[in-house]
Write an enzyme that holds these catalytic residues in place. Sequence first.
Site: not given
Length: 298
Positions: A121, A123, A125, A227, A270
């Site tokens: 990822d 991010h 999270d 992403d 996503e």
Amino acid sequence: MKKLSIIGMPMDLGQLRRGVDMGPSAIRYAEVVDRLRGLFEEIEDLGDIPVGRPEVVIDQQSKLRNLELITKKSEILATEIDKVVEKGSFPLILGGDHSIAIGTLAGVSRHYENLGVIWYDAHGDLNTAETSPTGNIHGMPLAVSLGIGHKLLTELGGYSPKVKPENVVIIGARALDDGEKELIKETGIKVYTMHEIDRMGMAKVMEETIAYLKERTDGVHLSLDLDGLDPLDAPGVGTPVIGGITYRESHLAMEMLAEAEIITSAEFVEVNPILDEKNKTARVAVELMGSLFGENLL
């Protein structure tokens, strides 16, 4: 495993941009079942968990969006995954925004003493209601699974935490909030940012990740956010961050995981076809699944 069970989780409640609820449909349209058919003795598509089109509700106390509904739908997902694992099938979950991982990990982790997690990822999270700039729960699922966050979410399935910080590896991070950076330092979560991937190469990153998780876990869940890839390769995502993992690096990562035979459950999240180019991101997701499950060029 010889059997694969596909579950769609068309949830877009964890963030504000619409369209990610169509992710499971886009992945199916990209012929995921046909692509994986030769890699398993049996594939069953269990369809989508119904989410509906509810209005956004902000919890007055925590300021989290759709808290109660995400909790309710995550419980349903966890129950379905629990059944899949119980019968010896490999659970493959199609998202949906990344908040679905709250339910996924609640369903999977009860079957392992030391579940490992690869968080692929851009991010971390790892936000909470206190650190989140948005109140969007799709930025919180890993923190929740570590037992950090709102009690409704952390206690999902009746137990917490779902995973220990020393059993988590984040790969591809390049957009971390300040609160997430602090949490990473406090808990000692292993993180390979884009700096490490650029410097070491993906092969070395995956060698280290596999060796690290092999010695301390009895199963590994792959949570792959599209992403994590560069937006040039995966444009159809809600929160794109330039300078990401390439298409080919991602295939190498999946191929190495296939060779290591450590992945026991997976989710691909996503995918937002509204923001995509001719279903490119869903097709990339399906191609990566092929590599993860052992597809060979020769």
